[in-house]
Design a protein around this motif. Structure first.
Motif, PDB file in Angstrom:
ATOM      1  N   UNK A 132      -7.842  24.711 -11.732  1.00 11.88           N
ATOM      2  CA  UNK A 132      -8.176  25.729 -12.725  1.00 11.88           C
ATOM      3  C   UNK A 132      -6.908  26.069 -13.496  1.00 11.88           C
ATOM      4  N   UNK A 133      -6.994  26.047 -14.824  1.00 13.31           N
ATOM      5  CA  UNK A 133      -5.842  26.320 -15.676  1.00 13.31           C
ATOM      6  C   UNK A 133      -6.144  27.560 -16.513  1.00 13.31           C
ATOM      7  N   UNK A 134      -5.466  28.653 -16.178  1.00 16.46           N
ATOM      8  CA  UNK A 134      -5.617  29.893 -16.932  1.00 16.46           C
ATOM      9  C   UNK A 134      -4.672  29.853 -18.123  1.00 16.46           C
ATOM     10  N   UNK A 135      -5.207  30.082 -19.315  1.00 15.87           N
ATOM     11  CA  UNK A 135      -4.385  30.091 -20.523  1.00 15.87           C
ATOM     12  C   UNK A 135      -4.080  31.553 -20.850  1.00 15.87           C
ATOM     13  N   UNK A 136      -2.796  31.907 -20.703  1.00 17.84           N
ATOM     14  CA  UNK A 136      -2.369  33.295 -20.871  1.00 17.84           C
ATOM     15  C   UNK A 136      -1.120  33.381 -21.756  1.00 17.84           C
ATOM     16  N   UNK A 183      -9.727  27.121 -17.781  1.00 19.55           N
ATOM     17  CA  UNK A 183     -10.311  25.794 -17.975  1.00 19.55           C
ATOM     18  C   UNK A 183     -10.312  25.075 -16.638  1.00 19.55           C
ATOM     19  N   UNK A 184     -11.448  24.499 -16.269  1.00 19.44           N
ATOM     20  CA  UNK A 184     -11.588  23.832 -14.972  1.00 19.44           C
ATOM     21  C   UNK A 184     -11.614  22.321 -15.174  1.00 19.44           C
ATOM     22  N   UNK A 208     -15.678  22.702 -17.178  1.00 14.43           N
ATOM     23  CA  UNK A 208     -16.247  23.984 -17.601  1.00 14.43           C
ATOM     24  C   UNK A 208     -15.114  24.964 -17.887  1.00 14.43           C
ATOM     25  N   UNK A 209     -15.481  26.094 -18.447  1.00 11.95           N
ATOM     26  CA  UNK A 209     -14.543  27.199 -18.657  1.00 11.95           C
ATOM     27  C   UNK A 209     -15.214  28.477 -18.187  1.00 11.95           C
ATOM     28  N   UNK A 210     -14.405  29.493 -17.944  1.00  7.56           N
ATOM     29  CA  UNK A 210     -14.933  30.825 -17.614  1.00  7.56           C
ATOM     30  C   UNK A 210     -13.889  31.863 -17.993  1.00  7.56           C
ATOM     31  N   UNK A 211     -14.311  33.116 -18.202  1.00  9.63           N
ATOM     32  CA  UNK A 211     -13.341  34.165 -18.541  1.00  9.63           C
ATOM     33  C   UNK A 211     -12.387  34.410 -17.372  1.00  9.63           C
TER      34      UNK A 211
END
Length: 168
Positions: free
Chosen positions: A81-85, A67-68, A54-57
């Motif tokens: 959990x991978x935060x794309x920043x 992205x989970x 899944x994904x979430x803000x």
């Protein structure tokens, strides 16, 4: 901490001085931050065999996405959990940073096979490293440094017990 009943049932530590109903029952997911997802996603899925679920803000910047990925039977304790920043500078070693994330292998046979597995994908590793109380295999994927260790590794033993050669 509530997990909604997902994942493995908690197993209390019988020798703990803390009553079972007050013990920690697990930790939540690991979150790492990368500037771009493509190479990290490839490494997580093809090399590490994690599944995107899944994904979430991003709670710190809702315009960006987290992205989970999950492993094994899933559940909060089996998620990455991978935060794309792309707006943040790359992480640098030092205070406040995480050196590595440890992933446990189910047995010694799989632990020994990981070096060949990593080489198959063109990822260099440290080779097997004996840390006295546990063994590790370190490698870098595009966004982080990861470690795999066998199931016999005692959790956090290094924080409380020193090997004989370090005792004085």
């Amino acid at each position: 901490m509530a997990d909604g009943g997902a994942g493995d049932p908690p197993v209390p530590w019988e020798d703990s001085p803390v009553p079972a109903e007050h013990q920690l029952r697990g930790l939540g997911p690991i979150t790492m931050t990368v500037q771009t997802l493509a190479n990290t996603d490839r490494a997580l899925q093809q090399v590490m065999h994690l599944r995107p679920v899944r994904t979430y803000p991003d709670p710190t910047s809702p315009a960006h996405t987290v992205h989970v990925y999950e492993m094994g039977a899933g559940g909060p304790h089996a998620e990455l959990h991978v935060a794309v920043r792309p707006d943040l500078p790359p992480a640098r070693p030092g205070a406040g940073g995480v050196h590595h994330v440890a992933f446990r292998t189910p047995n010694d046979q799989e632990y020994h096979a990981w070096n060949d597995h990593l080489n198959h994908f063109g990822l260099q590793s440290s080779g097997e490293v004996d840390r006295y109380y546990f063994r590790s295999l370190y490698f870098r994927e595009p966004g982080a440094c990861c470690s795999r260790s066998p199931p016999t590794a005692p959790a956090l033993a290094w924080t409380r017990i020193r090997p004989p050669w370090a005792r004085k």
